[in-house]
Design a protein around this motif. Sequence first.
Motif, short mmCIF file in Angstrom:
data_model
loop_
_atom_site.label_atom_id
_atom_site.label_comp_id
_atom_site.label_asym_id
_atom_site.label_seq_id
_atom_site.Cartn_x
_atom_site.Cartn_y
_atom_site.Cartn_z
N ALA A 1 3.52 -10.03 -9.45
CA ALA A 1 4.00 -8.84 -10.16
C ALA A 1 4.11 -7.66 -9.21
O ALA A 1 5.08 -6.88 -9.28
CB ALA A 1 3.06 -8.52 -11.33
N LEU A 2 3.13 -7.49 -8.33
CA LEU A 2 3.15 -6.41 -7.35
C LEU A 2 4.35 -6.54 -6.43
O LEU A 2 5.09 -5.57 -6.19
CB LEU A 2 1.85 -6.42 -6.54
CG LEU A 2 1.78 -5.45 -5.34
CD1 LEU A 2 1.85 -4.00 -5.82
CD2 LEU A 2 0.51 -5.69 -4.53
N HIS A 3 4.59 -7.74 -5.90
CA HIS A 3 5.71 -7.95 -4.98
C HIS A 3 7.05 -7.75 -5.68
O HIS A 3 7.98 -7.18 -5.11
CB HIS A 3 5.63 -9.35 -4.37
CG HIS A 3 4.46 -9.53 -3.43
ND1 HIS A 3 4.40 -10.54 -2.50
CD2 HIS A 3 3.32 -8.83 -3.28
CE1 HIS A 3 3.27 -10.45 -1.82
NE2 HIS A 3 2.60 -9.42 -2.29
N GLU B 1 11.91 -4.60 -6.43
CA GLU B 1 12.80 -3.88 -7.34
C GLU B 1 12.95 -2.43 -6.90
O GLU B 1 14.05 -1.86 -6.92
CB GLU B 1 12.26 -3.94 -8.77
CG GLU B 1 12.42 -5.29 -9.44
CD GLU B 1 11.65 -5.40 -10.75
OE1 GLU B 1 11.17 -4.35 -11.25
OE2 GLU B 1 11.52 -6.53 -11.26
N LYS B 2 11.84 -1.81 -6.50
CA LYS B 2 11.87 -0.42 -6.04
C LYS B 2 12.76 -0.30 -4.79
O LYS B 2 13.53 0.65 -4.66
CB LYS B 2 10.46 0.07 -5.74
CG LYS B 2 10.35 1.53 -5.37
CD LYS B 2 10.61 2.45 -6.55
CE LYS B 2 9.47 2.47 -7.54
NZ LYS B 2 9.67 3.51 -8.59
N LEU C 1 5.92 1.00 -3.11
CA LEU C 1 5.81 1.68 -4.40
C LEU C 1 5.41 3.14 -4.23
O LEU C 1 5.86 4.01 -4.98
CB LEU C 1 4.81 0.94 -5.30
CG LEU C 1 5.26 -0.44 -5.76
CD1 LEU C 1 4.13 -1.14 -6.51
CD2 LEU C 1 6.50 -0.36 -6.64
N MET C 2 4.58 3.42 -3.23
CA MET C 2 4.13 4.80 -3.01
C MET C 2 5.15 5.62 -2.23
O MET C 2 5.13 6.86 -2.30
CB MET C 2 2.80 4.79 -2.25
CG MET C 2 1.64 4.23 -3.06
SD MET C 2 0.09 4.17 -2.12
CE MET C 2 -0.34 5.91 -2.03
N ASN C 3 6.04 4.95 -1.48
CA ASN C 3 6.99 5.65 -0.61
C ASN C 3 8.37 5.00 -0.74
O ASN C 3 8.84 4.30 0.17
CB ASN C 3 6.52 5.57 0.85
CG ASN C 3 5.09 6.03 1.03
OD1 ASN C 3 4.82 7.21 1.22
ND2 ASN C 3 4.14 5.09 0.99
N LEU D 1 10.72 -9.65 0.58
CA LEU D 1 10.51 -9.86 -0.85
C LEU D 1 9.31 -9.07 -1.38
O LEU D 1 9.08 -9.01 -2.59
CB LEU D 1 10.32 -11.35 -1.14
CG LEU D 1 11.58 -12.20 -0.93
CD1 LEU D 1 11.25 -13.68 -1.02
CD2 LEU D 1 12.66 -11.83 -1.95
N ALA D 2 8.57 -8.42 -0.47
CA ALA D 2 7.48 -7.53 -0.87
C ALA D 2 7.85 -6.06 -0.66
O ALA D 2 7.00 -5.18 -0.79
CB ALA D 2 6.20 -7.86 -0.10
#
Length: 347
Positions: free
Chosen positions: A35-37, A42-43, A262-264, A288-289
Amino acid sequence: MDCLKIIEKLQKEETADREEILFLLENLDGETEQALHRAAAEKSRERFGNRIYLRGLIEFTNYCKNNCFYCGIRKGNRNAQRYRLESEDILACCRMGYGLGYRTFVLQGGEDPWFTDERMTAIVRAIKREFPDCAVTLSLGERSRESYQALFDAGADRYLLREETSTKEHYEMLHPKTMSMEYRLQCLETLKEIGYQTGCGFMVGSPGWKLEYLVDELLFIKKFGPHMVGIGPFIPHRDTKYAKEPHGSLALTLNLVAVLRLMNPKVLIPATTAVGTLDPRGREKAVLAGANVVMPNLSPASVRKKYMLYDNKICTGDEAAECRRCLENRMRSIGYEIVTDRGDYRD
């Protein structure tokens, strides 16, 4: 706390508390890791589509005045086979790369005093003169403000300077007393002030590491606001004091790449050579991550095996054209396209 809720928070708010990030990294299982990756990929796609940017890496000197305890080209390694590329050799690498579609050249080397400001500015000017549509990235370590300014004025666009760790006790474990963490972090600030697109980054699993240190690194990067972030697992070199230390975890590295994305959301994140060294599909897994840059080696094949920061480094023999085709096929296999674009950081 709940891992999925922390991931959702990172997606929406682009930040989380130190305790939340630590909990997430400590408690990921197969499902939440996926889910994290997915969230990070997606981001990345929201910002960059399925584009992967090329950086042509030219490792032009393996002389170094420093004695970083983990590094294979440190000054004290008498087994290192030293070399320096001439200016014309560097330009020849750029010409070859340009023909293959590269529009960014990364000049990386040890901290070699032979490459004075006069010599380096001449090289940068020559590249910009012949390839005005290309970006020049430098990765030359710590220099004075005057030196950074001179190189910027000569046409350098970007500068990579990995801090490796911004935790003082950890930094001092990895570096000799002649080096200062405070000065390294000041160099990063100076580069941003001058106007470079500035890159930082860190090792994962280096000797003496703690997960708390890595979380602090994520928070440091969020606060610093770089344009590029490069991270990779620590891999030992046989001619260092840490030769028998275990390498860093690939899984943890990929999870950190995902949290970084996700943070940047805007930063450029390379799928580093080190992840490809630990796993034949490491670079694909990094993309992919959330990674979106690959840096094939344009250095002459005759010197690649001499630029050994760590043992078993990949891509020491492929011809540049072969390496480019290989990476293109690898990225297509996971739904991404390599693009011939400078890939500048854009707000």
